[in-house]
Design an enzyme around this catalytic site. Structure first.
Site, mmCIF file in Angstrom:
data_model
loop_
_atom_site.group_PDB
_atom_site.id
_atom_site.type_symbol
_atom_site.label_atom_id
_atom_site.label_comp_id
_atom_site.label_asym_id
_atom_site.label_seq_id
_atom_site.Cartn_x
_atom_site.Cartn_y
_atom_site.Cartn_z
ATOM 1 N N GLY A 1 -40.062 74.946 126.454
ATOM 2 C CA GLY A 1 -39.271 74.184 125.485
ATOM 3 C C GLY A 1 -37.845 73.898 125.868
ATOM 4 O O GLY A 1 -37.530 73.351 126.936
ATOM 5 N N LYS B 1 -42.896 97.915 126.709
ATOM 6 C CA LYS B 1 -43.941 98.937 126.822
ATOM 7 C C LYS B 1 -44.250 99.221 128.291
ATOM 8 O O LYS B 1 -44.472 100.377 128.675
ATOM 9 C CB LYS B 1 -45.208 98.472 126.096
ATOM 10 N N HIS C 1 -8.346 111.400 99.984
ATOM 11 C CA HIS C 1 -9.658 112.037 100.048
ATOM 12 C C HIS C 1 -10.653 111.376 99.086
ATOM 13 O O HIS C 1 -11.366 112.068 98.342
ATOM 14 C CB HIS C 1 -9.547 113.534 99.759
ATOM 15 N N PHE D 1 -19.576 113.505 78.623
ATOM 16 C CA PHE D 1 -19.188 113.959 77.278
ATOM 17 C C PHE D 1 -18.457 115.299 77.325
ATOM 18 O O PHE D 1 -18.551 116.052 78.294
ATOM 19 C CB PHE D 1 -20.387 114.034 76.341
ATOM 20 N N ASP E 1 -13.112 122.645 72.908
ATOM 21 C CA ASP E 1 -11.963 123.241 73.587
ATOM 22 C C ASP E 1 -11.098 122.203 74.298
ATOM 23 O O ASP E 1 -9.863 122.292 74.306
ATOM 24 C CB ASP E 1 -12.394 124.351 74.565
#
Length: 510
Positions: A32, A135, A273, A459, A464
């Site tokens: 081609g 191969k 970091h 949550f 506290d």
């Protein structure tokens, strides 16, 4: 006489390579477009049809898929049965295969490309030939990278053949190349079929650079970029000044970008970091930088600064007052670049499309023995916000709550972020319980905490944390909700006159 089969899509250097082969006494078989190019340069070429005895067919889909080609490549040279079969079938050996494949990657990434055009750019004959040659590398040389032409020619000229070591090296490159190629194709089909988690997952990246070392000096490392559009990512950045980026530089810079992409207004993010040590939004980048810096004047030292607007002279002068590893921005004024570049070791990155945030890529985490894969956390809010306390947040509080919610989304869990007037004032991150994160944020915020708001990525399991926040004057809270003790937290907020908003979605980041 030795024979080479040459059929390449990328024709860079192929004329010079082929001319040198002929001068060394090789015959060339070609197809081609490659054949036309070589003949146009006066190089004698054997047409593939003269070898196969069969014309190219089906618009070039079938031309090299023939026993005369694959037998010539695959037969074992020191196997007497193979040699007898070769002679019986009148097949000539092919000792060198030079081939690179149809441009599937370039085609699939073209804007407006049709499915039909993409399909036609799936190479069939090429992968078959180069895999066969790889191969049989013990006897056959295969080249898929024009950068290897010089090495192969040098060995042929000096030794009459390539070394076994070189052939094995080139074979390795073939299987790496075809694996990458096939992964691109399989990923394309997964995408058009909306397959999110295929049974067999193939991921492919392209090497960008080998790094000096990894997270620590004793670890080796490299940086690979995704195939496709990497606009608005570290992989797509342009380094204007400074040393090469390290593993930690890249990782931290990515952390800064992930946070920055949450904000549309002029914003500066300072990271250390991979976690933010300061985030500020304002009417301009100068104001935003000052807010980010004021959050944590100590931790920002040696960190990374990312801005979503052009950096000017005023901001550059402030940045140069301290040591900063990397500055990232979409653009710089000429004077700002001059000021920043006066420091030898600072890395200055220009990043077009810094606000782009519609990536289709997955979030992947490697674990021993496998990987975890998930969607990127692209959502900010899923449902309408629910005000669960007697007092509603003011308009300014709500603005700061949403600012803080964007920040906490991209901070390592367990995390909370205190914010006021469009800037972070205290960040608690990476703690094994939430009260420690709250205590850490309060400690960092010191006298600025009074009148601030707080966002929590998960949550509050007990009251506290709310009690601790009420003591220092925090006025509003945004959190996912969903604890079996939500009522205790709501009661604590009501007792303190704190407004509390539930998002009903969390943003853990580990």
């Amino acid at each position: 006489m030795k024979r080479a089969l040459i059929s390449v899509w990328d024709k860079c250097g192929i004329v010079e390579f082929s001319r040198k082969l002929v001068s060394l006494g090789w015959e060339i078989i070609s197809t081609g477009g490659t054949k036309k190019v070589l003949e146009g340069e006066g190089i004698n070429v054997i047409d593939i049809q003269d070898i196969t005895g069969f014309p190219e067919a089906f618009d070039g889909r079938v031309k090299t898929l023939h026993p005369n080609i694959h037998g010539g490549i695959l037969h074992i040279r020191d196997n007497s049965c193979h040699l007898a079969t070769l002679e019986k079938l009148h097949i000539s050996p092919i000792d060198l295969v030079v081939n690179n494949l149809y441009p599937f990657k370039e085609t699939v990434n073209k804007e407006g490309v049709s499915h039909e055009e993409i399909i036609e750019n799936i190479d069939i004959g090429g992968p078959s030939m180069i895999r066969a040659a790889a191969k049989n590398y013990k006897y056959v040389t295969v080249v898929v990278d024009p950068l290897d032409y010089k090495k192969v020619l040098n060995e042929l000229e000096n030794n009459g053949q390539t070394t076994l070591e070189t052939r094995r090296h080139l074979a390795r490159k073939v299987f790496e190349y075809t694996s990458h190629y096939d992964s691109l194709i399989s990923n394309y089909f997964n995408e058009i079929d909306n397959v999110e988690f295929p049974e067999k997952l193939s991921m492919t990246f392209e090497g960008k650079e080998e790094l000096r070392y990894g997270e620590n000096p004793h670890q080796r490392a490299a940086f690979y970029r995704e195939v496709g559009n990497v606009q608005g990512t570290i992989a797509g950045s342009i380094k204007l000044h400074g040393k090469e980026l390290s593993f930690n530089n890249i990782n931290d810079a990515n952390g800064a970008l992930e946070i920055l992409k949450e904000y549309e207004e002029p914003t500066v993010v300072a990271v250390k970091h991979t976690n933010p040590c300061g985030i500020g939004s304002g009417k301009d980048i100068y104001e935003a930088y000052k807010k980010a810096y004021e959050c944590d004047k100590v931790s920002i030292f040696g960190g990374i600064i990312a801005a979503n607007r052009e950096l000017d002279e005023r901001v550059a002068e402030l940045i140069n007052e301290i040591f900063i590893e990397i500055v990232i921005a979409p653009s710089y004024t000429e004077k700002a670049l001059e000021i920043l570049s006066s420091k030898k070791n600072i890395r200055i990155l220009k990043l077009d499309h810094i606000m782009k945030n519609d990536y289709k890529s997955w979030d992947v985490k490697k674990v021993l023995g496998g990987i975890l894969i998930q969607e990127r956390d692209k959502m900010l809010l899923q449902d309408e916000l629910e005000i669960v306390t007697k007092r509603k947040p003011t308009e300014e509080e709500m603005k700061d709550l949403l600012f803080a919610w964007k920040a906490v989304k991209n901070t390592k869990s367990n995390s909370v972020v205190l914010a006021k007037d469009g800037g972070t004032i205290g960040i608690g991150m990476g703690q094994v319980n939430r009260i420690w994160a709250v205590d850490q944020a309060i400690e960092h915020g010191v006298e600025k905490v009074k009148g601030s708001v707080i966002a929590s990525d998960g949550f509050f399991p007990f009251r506290d944390s709310i009690d601790a926040l009420s003591k220092v004057g925090v006025t509003a809270v945004i959190q996912p909700g969903g604890s079996i003790r939500d009522e205790e937290s709501i009661q604590a907020a009501d007792e303190a006159g704190i407004a509390m908003v539930f998002t009903h979605m969390r943003h853990f980041k580990h």
